[in-house]
Design an enzyme around this catalytic site. Structure first.
Site, short mmCIF file in Angstrom:
data_model
loop_
_atom_site.label_atom_id
_atom_site.label_comp_id
_atom_site.label_asym_id
_atom_site.label_seq_id
_atom_site.Cartn_x
_atom_site.Cartn_y
_atom_site.Cartn_z
N ASP A 67 0.83 -1.12 -0.22
CA ASP A 67 0.15 0.04 -0.30
C ASP A 67 0.76 1.19 0.00
OD1 ASP A 67 0.78 -0.68 2.74
OD2 ASP A 67 -1.35 -0.85 3.38
N ASN A 136 -7.91 -3.09 13.93
CA ASN A 136 -9.50 -2.92 13.72
C ASN A 136 -8.92 -4.43 12.69
OD1 ASN A 136 -8.03 -2.45 11.37
ND2 ASN A 136 -9.55 -0.67 10.79
N GLU A 143 -9.82 -2.48 5.63
CA GLU A 143 -10.36 -1.70 6.50
C GLU A 143 -11.59 -2.57 6.19
OE1 GLU A 143 -8.84 0.33 8.31
OE2 GLU A 143 -8.39 1.88 7.42
C1 F6R Z 1 1.60 -1.75 6.24
C2 F6R Z 1 0.17 -2.33 6.18
C3 F6R Z 1 -0.80 -2.00 7.46
C4 F6R Z 1 -0.10 -2.44 8.54
C5 F6R Z 1 -0.52 -2.50 10.05
C6 F6R Z 1 0.42 -2.53 11.19
O1 F6R Z 1 1.70 -1.45 4.97
O2 F6R Z 1 -0.38 -2.87 5.29
O3 F6R Z 1 -1.92 -3.75 7.01
O4 F6R Z 1 0.51 -3.62 8.56
O5 F6R Z 1 -1.59 -1.03 10.38
O6 F6R Z 1 0.87 -1.60 11.73
P1 F6R Z 1 1.43 -1.46 12.76
O7 F6R Z 1 2.78 -3.00 12.10
O8 F6R Z 1 2.55 -0.72 12.93
O9 F6R Z 1 0.76 -1.97 13.85
#
Ligand code: F6R
Length: 236
Positions: A67, A136, A143
Site C-alpha cells: 500500500d 481493527n 479496512e
Molecule cells: C502496512 C500495512 C498495514 C500494517 C498494519 C499494522 O503496509 O499494510 O496493514 O501492517 O496497519 O501496522 P503496524 O505494524 O505499524 O502496527
C-alpha cells in the site's frame, strides 16, 4: 495454518527473517509482497544483516508493496516508498527498478490500481506476502467493510487507522485520509503468507481473525481460506 508463538519482538523478527530468507534461497528470483509499519521493522533489520553477511542476495528479487498513502510526496519520510528505502532497499543489493509500491500521487488512481494488479499478474503472482495486522483487523489497508474487495483500490482510512498511524506524523491532521491498497485478490493469490503479530495487544484481534467468523468486518479473517499461512505472534 501454522502458528509460531515467540517470546518477544526480537525473536519474532529473527524467525520472520528466516522464513523470508528461506523463500529467497529456494527461489532467488522470487516475488516478495512487502508491508510497512512497525511490525516488519525488526525483520527487515535481520534481512539486511543476512544480506550483508552474504547469506542471502536480493539481486534477483522483485518486490511489490501492499500500500501507499494518497497525496503524500514519495520524498516524505512517512511515504511507504521512503519507508521501504530506509528500512530495506537502501541497505541490500536489490535493483530498485524491480521494487514496486503503488503510486499514491497518480492523477488517475483507477488506472494505477488496474496497472498494479496487471503488474502482479505479469510477475507471475507473489511468492511470499508479508503482512502486519491493524488493531481493527485490516491487512494492507483493506479496512473493515461489508464486502471484501479483490483488486487494488483506493480506500478511505478509518478513524482507528488514522489514529494508529498518527504516531509517525507531527500531528493527526497531517495523516493522509486515503490510501491505495492491494486488494484481497493480490494477497490471497500469494503462494505463501507470513502474518506478523508484533505485540500481545493485537492477540485479541488476531485470534478473532484466525479463529472467528470469516467476515469482511474483520478483514484478516479471509486468511483462514488460504492454504499456506504462517503466523508469528509475540507473547510479550
Ligand atoms: C502496512 C500495512 C498495514 C500494517 C498494519 C499494522 O503496509 O499494510 O496493514 O501492517 O496497519 O501496522 P503496524 O505494524 O505499524 O502496527
Amino acid at each position: 495454518m501454522e502458528i509460531i508463538k515467540v517470546k518477544n519482538y526480537d525473536e519474532l523478527s529473527r524467525i520472520s527473517a528466516d522464513i523470508v530468507g528461506k523463500v529467497i534461497k529456494e527461489k532467488p528470483n522470487c516475488v516478495l509482497g512487502l508491508a510497512t509499519g512497525s511490525s516488519p521493522v525488526g525483520m527487515y533489520q535481520n534481512l539486511v544483516s543476512k544480506c550483508k553477511k552474504g547469506e542471502i542476495s536480493f539481486e534477483n528479487v522483485t518486490s511489490v508493496n501492499l500500500d501507499e498513502y494518497i497525496n503524500l510526496p514519495i520524498t516524505d519520510k512517512n511515504s511507504y516508498r521512503c519507508f521501504m528505502n530506509d528500512n530495506l532497499f537502501d541497505h541490500v543489493n536489490i535493483d530498485k527498478k524491480k521494487t514496486f509500491v503503488p503510486d499514491g500521487n497518480s492523477l488517475d488512481t483507477a488506472k494505477t490500481c488496474r496497472e498494479y494488479d496487471a503488474k502482479i499478474k505479469d510477475l507471475g503472482g507473489i511468492d511470499l506476502q508479508v503482512l502486519g495486522i491493524g488493531d481493527n483487523g485490516h491487512i494492507g489497508f483493506n479496512e473493515p467493510s461489508d464486502h471484501f474487495t479483490l483488486g487494488t483500490h483506493v480506500v478511505n482510512l478509518t478513524k482507528t487507522t488514522i489514529e494508529a498511524n498518527a504516531r509517525f506524523f507531527d500531528d493527526i491532521s497531517s495523516v493522509p485520509t486515503q490510501a491505495i491498497t492491494m486488494g484481497m485478490g493480490g494477497i490471497m493469490g500469494a503462494k505463501k503468507v507470513l502474518l506478523i503479530i508484533n505485540t500481545p495487544r493485537k492477540n485479541g484481534i488476531a485470534n478473532k481473525a484466525l479463529f472467528g467468523d470469516i467476515t469482511p468486518q474483520v478483514p484478516a479473517s479471509i486468511l483462514q481460506l488460504h492454504k499456506d499461512v504462517v503466523v508469528v505472534m509475540c507473547e510479550e
